[in-house]
Design a protein around this motif. Sequence first.
Motif, PDB file in Angstrom:
ATOM      1  N   ILE A  51       0.545  -1.389  -0.266  1.00  0.00           N
ATOM      2  CA  ILE A  51       0.014  -0.259  -0.127  1.00  0.00           C
ATOM      3  C   ILE A  51       0.178   1.485  -0.243  1.00  0.00           C
ATOM      4  CG2 ILE A  51      -1.546   1.426   1.628  1.00  0.00           C
ATOM      5  CD1 ILE A  51      -3.171  -1.644   0.338  1.00  0.00           C
ATOM      6  N   LEU A  52       0.862   2.084  -1.164  1.00  0.00           N
ATOM      7  CA  LEU A  52       1.116   3.531  -1.271  1.00  0.00           C
ATOM      8  C   LEU A  52       0.971   4.289  -0.284  1.00  0.00           C
ATOM      9  CD1 LEU A  52       2.735   3.286  -4.833  1.00  0.00           C
ATOM     10  CD2 LEU A  52       4.164   3.480  -2.925  1.00  0.00           C
ATOM     11  N   ASN A  53      -0.623   4.801  -0.647  1.00  0.00           N
ATOM     12  CA  ASN A  53      -1.244   5.331   0.112  1.00  0.00           C
ATOM     13  C   ASN A  53      -3.018   5.378  -0.372  1.00  0.00           C
ATOM     14  OD1 ASN A  53      -1.481   6.789  -2.816  1.00  0.00           O
ATOM     15  ND2 ASN A  53       0.141   8.074  -2.633  1.00  0.00           N
ATOM     16  N   ASN A  59     -18.868   8.731  -4.403  1.00  0.00           N
ATOM     17  CA  ASN A  59     -20.027   8.414  -5.619  1.00  0.00           C
ATOM     18  C   ASN A  59     -21.500   8.041  -4.582  1.00  0.00           C
ATOM     19  OD1 ASN A  59     -21.048   7.269  -7.360  1.00  0.00           O
ATOM     20  ND2 ASN A  59     -19.797   5.295  -7.478  1.00  0.00           N
ATOM     21  N   GLY A  60     -21.889   9.215  -5.094  1.00  0.00           N
ATOM     22  CA  GLY A  60     -23.522   9.724  -4.174  1.00  0.00           C
ATOM     23  C   GLY A  60     -23.519   9.667  -3.347  1.00  0.00           C
ATOM     24  N   PRO A  61     -24.653   8.858  -1.927  1.00  0.00           N
ATOM     25  CA  PRO A  61     -24.120   8.757  -0.907  1.00  0.00           C
ATOM     26  C   PRO A  61     -23.461   8.234  -0.276  1.00  0.00           C
ATOM     27  CG  PRO A  61     -26.115   7.238  -1.777  1.00  0.00           C
ATOM     28  CD  PRO A  61     -24.652   7.564  -2.734  1.00  0.00           C
ATOM     29  N   VAL A  62     -21.729   7.341  -0.808  1.00  0.00           N
ATOM     30  CA  VAL A  62     -21.151   6.402  -0.296  1.00  0.00           C
ATOM     31  C   VAL A  62     -19.760   6.953  -0.633  1.00  0.00           C
ATOM     32  CG1 VAL A  62     -20.376   4.134  -0.655  1.00  0.00           C
ATOM     33  CG2 VAL A  62     -22.812   3.733  -1.500  1.00  0.00           C
ATOM     34  N   ILE A  63     -19.313   6.924   1.045  1.00  0.00           N
ATOM     35  CA  ILE A  63     -17.849   7.380   0.429  1.00  0.00           C
ATOM     36  C   ILE A  63     -16.898   5.932   0.377  1.00  0.00           C
ATOM     37  CG2 ILE A  63     -15.987   8.285   1.683  1.00  0.00           C
ATOM     38  CD1 ILE A  63     -18.338  10.063   3.610  1.00  0.00           C
ATOM     39  N   TYR A  64     -16.234   6.232  -0.640  1.00  0.00           N
ATOM     40  CA  TYR A  64     -15.385   5.483  -0.887  1.00  0.00           C
ATOM     41  C   TYR A  64     -13.650   6.239  -0.500  1.00  0.00           C
ATOM     42  CZ  TYR A  64     -18.455   2.859  -3.746  1.00  0.00           C
ATOM     43  OH  TYR A  64     -19.675   2.564  -4.016  1.00  0.00           O
ATOM     44  N   THR A  65     -13.072   4.587  -0.353  1.00  0.00           N
ATOM     45  CA  THR A  65     -11.557   4.858   0.151  1.00  0.00           C
ATOM     46  C   THR A  65     -10.748   3.891  -1.089  1.00  0.00           C
ATOM     47  OG1 THR A  65     -11.405   5.120   2.506  1.00  0.00           O
ATOM     48  CG2 THR A  65      -9.184   4.889   2.186  1.00  0.00           C
ATOM     49  N   HIS A  66     -10.037   4.692  -1.946  1.00  0.00           N
ATOM     50  CA  HIS A  66      -8.960   4.936  -2.333  1.00  0.00           C
ATOM     51  C   HIS A  66      -7.444   4.383  -2.470  1.00  0.00           C
ATOM     52  CE1 HIS A  66     -12.246   5.576  -6.248  1.00  0.00           C
ATOM     53  NE2 HIS A  66     -12.401   6.013  -5.271  1.00  0.00           N
ATOM     54  N   TYR A  67      -7.103   2.839  -2.473  1.00  0.00           N
ATOM     55  CA  TYR A  67      -6.078   2.559  -2.279  1.00  0.00           C
ATOM     56  C   TYR A  67      -4.765   2.114  -3.394  1.00  0.00           C
ATOM     57  CZ  TYR A  67      -8.137   1.989   2.349  1.00  0.00           C
ATOM     58  OH  TYR A  67      -8.218   1.800   3.621  1.00  0.00           O
ATOM     59  N   ARG A  68      -3.748   3.731  -3.004  1.00  0.00           N
ATOM     60  CA  ARG A  68      -3.185   2.535  -4.435  1.00  0.00           C
ATOM     61  C   ARG A  68      -1.641   2.041  -4.141  1.00  0.00           C
ATOM     62  NH1 ARG A  68       0.121   6.796  -5.926  1.00  0.00           N
ATOM     63  NH2 ARG A  68       0.550   6.042  -7.897  1.00  0.00           N
ATOM     64  N   ILE A  69      -1.051   1.019  -5.143  1.00  0.00           N
ATOM     65  CA  ILE A  69      -0.383  -0.489  -3.958  1.00  0.00           C
ATOM     66  C   ILE A  69       0.267  -0.022  -5.210  1.00  0.00           C
ATOM     67  CG2 ILE A  69      -0.630  -2.739  -4.271  1.00  0.00           C
ATOM     68  CD1 ILE A  69      -3.822  -2.789  -4.291  1.00  0.00           C
ATOM     69  N   GLN A  70       1.796   0.149  -4.722  1.00  0.00           N
ATOM     70  CA  GLN A  70       2.577  -0.455  -5.128  1.00  0.00           C
ATOM     71  C   GLN A  70       3.108  -2.226  -5.750  1.00  0.00           C
ATOM     72  OE1 GLN A  70       5.344   1.959  -6.998  1.00  0.00           O
ATOM     73  NE2 GLN A  70       6.042   0.135  -8.027  1.00  0.00           N
ATOM     74  N   GLU A  84      -5.244   0.949  -8.335  1.00  0.00           N
ATOM     75  CA  GLU A  84      -5.703   1.165  -7.536  1.00  0.00           C
ATOM     76  C   GLU A  84      -6.688   0.437  -7.044  1.00  0.00           C
ATOM     77  OE1 GLU A  84      -8.752   5.009  -7.712  1.00  0.00           O
ATOM     78  OE2 GLU A  84      -6.449   5.789  -8.373  1.00  0.00           O
ATOM     79  N   ILE A  85      -7.298  -0.034  -6.633  1.00  0.00           N
ATOM     80  CA  ILE A  85      -7.765  -0.230  -5.873  1.00  0.00           C
ATOM     81  C   ILE A  85      -9.428   0.705  -4.824  1.00  0.00           C
ATOM     82  CG2 ILE A  85      -7.488  -3.152  -6.194  1.00  0.00           C
ATOM     83  CD1 ILE A  85      -7.154  -2.267  -2.706  1.00  0.00           C
ATOM     84  N   GLN A  86     -10.667   0.114  -4.684  1.00  0.00           N
ATOM     85  CA  GLN A  86     -11.088   1.186  -4.200  1.00  0.00           C
ATOM     86  C   GLN A  86     -12.646   0.041  -3.079  1.00  0.00           C
ATOM     87  OE1 GLN A  86     -13.952   3.408  -6.363  1.00  0.00           O
ATOM     88  NE2 GLN A  86     -15.486   1.527  -6.773  1.00  0.00           N
ATOM     89  N   GLN A 104      -8.893  -2.716   6.253  1.00  0.00           N
ATOM     90  CA  GLN A 104      -8.536  -1.700   6.280  1.00  0.00           C
ATOM     91  C   GLN A 104      -6.650  -1.532   6.371  1.00  0.00           C
ATOM     92  OE1 GLN A 104     -10.347   0.919   7.560  1.00  0.00           O
ATOM     93  NE2 GLN A 104     -11.646  -0.027   6.944  1.00  0.00           N
ATOM     94  N   PHE A 105      -6.135  -0.921   5.420  1.00  0.00           N
ATOM     95  CA  PHE A 105      -5.258  -1.093   5.334  1.00  0.00           C
ATOM     96  C   PHE A 105      -4.584   0.280   5.301  1.00  0.00           C
ATOM     97  CE2 PHE A 105      -7.200  -2.800   1.306  1.00  0.00           C
ATOM     98  CZ  PHE A 105      -6.854  -4.110   1.633  1.00  0.00           C
ATOM     99  N   GLN A 106      -2.762   0.284   6.072  1.00  0.00           N
ATOM    100  CA  GLN A 106      -2.113   1.006   6.468  1.00  0.00           C
ATOM    101  C   GLN A 106      -0.985   1.393   4.827  1.00  0.00           C
ATOM    102  OE1 GLN A 106      -2.382   3.258   9.520  1.00  0.00           O
ATOM    103  NE2 GLN A 106      -4.568   2.441   9.099  1.00  0.00           N
ATOM    104  N   SER A 107      -0.351   2.223   4.967  1.00  0.00           N
ATOM    105  CA  SER A 107       0.827   2.733   4.199  1.00  0.00           C
ATOM    106  C   SER A 107       1.653   1.927   4.722  1.00  0.00           C
ATOM    107  CB  SER A 107       1.635   3.917   3.999  1.00  0.00           C
ATOM    108  OG  SER A 107       0.108   4.572   3.423  1.00  0.00           O
ATOM    109  N   GLY A 108       2.443   0.968   3.290  1.00  0.00           N
ATOM    110  CA  GLY A 108       3.304   0.185   3.670  1.00  0.00           C
ATOM    111  C   GLY A 108       3.273  -1.492   3.782  1.00  0.00           C
ATOM    112  N   ASP A 109       1.963  -1.536   4.146  1.00  0.00           N
ATOM    113  CA  ASP A 109       1.368  -2.839   4.346  1.00  0.00           C
ATOM    114  C   ASP A 109       1.814  -3.987   3.099  1.00  0.00           C
ATOM    115  OD1 ASP A 109       0.140  -2.302   6.762  1.00  0.00           O
ATOM    116  OD2 ASP A 109      -1.950  -2.735   6.298  1.00  0.00           O
ATOM    117  N   GLU A 110       1.707  -4.823   3.110  1.00  0.00           N
ATOM    118  CA  GLU A 110       2.612  -6.299   1.989  1.00  0.00           C
ATOM    119  C   GLU A 110       1.166  -7.256   2.199  1.00  0.00           C
ATOM    120  OE1 GLU A 110       6.160  -7.465  -0.835  1.00  0.00           O
ATOM    121  OE2 GLU A 110       6.724  -7.352   1.672  1.00  0.00           O
ATOM    122  N   TYR A 111       0.527  -7.243   1.419  1.00  0.00           N
ATOM    123  CA  TYR A 111      -0.216  -8.467   0.580  1.00  0.00           C
ATOM    124  C   TYR A 111       0.538  -9.191  -0.879  1.00  0.00           C
ATOM    125  CZ  TYR A 111      -3.269  -6.751   4.561  1.00  0.00           C
ATOM    126  OH  TYR A 111      -4.062  -5.724   5.533  1.00  0.00           O
TER     127      TYR A 111
END
Length: 191
Positions: A51-53, A59-70, A84-86, A104-111
């Motif tokens: 996870i980079l950031n 999107n409408g009434p829903v909040i999405y968290t977008h994660y960028r993966i290196q 990028e995932i959402q 839930q992810f944190q920057s630096g988590d590897e999967y």
Amino acid sequence: MLSASTKLVKPLLVPTLMLAYCAVALPAATLERLSLDDLIAKSTAIVRGKILNSFTATNGPVIYTHYRIQTSETLKGQSSSVVEIQLPGGVSNNLRQSFAGVPQFQSGDEYVFFLWTGKSGSTQVMGLTQGLFSIAPGGAADPVTTRSASHEVMLERGTGRQVKDQTLTMHLSKLRARIQSTLSGAQGTDK
């Protein structure tokens, strides 16, 4: 007449409010249990990455968290240095939304991520936490990967029967071999 109605409604008001509160306070997701072979076959991409950031968007009434993966390795699908995932949920404009079962992810988590891209072009993790194999830190040449058991309600495909999910642990080399074997048509087991 009014006092008779009040006498009937008043005793039911508190239990009804308590029931409504409990229903809201106990969020849960119901998931179809996916075997490792299901995850491999149904994923549009399987990548190893960190996870980079992240950022949020609505999107409408829903909040999405977008994660960028290196990505450091592509095991299925088109190779890309960043994916990028959402996922539903996050914080935007001082409003927080949470959805049961969403990782839930944190920057630096590897999967190792088992991903699916829909017609809209958005990419998400297959089966919520079912599509995540965490990679043990430490820089080992062949690290251990772990897919933790989901705490959400799991249903068996076909029967709809509730089943218990199990943690799945294997070395990365074995996971790679399993992915290649399944993609080439050989059958395996989750054990």
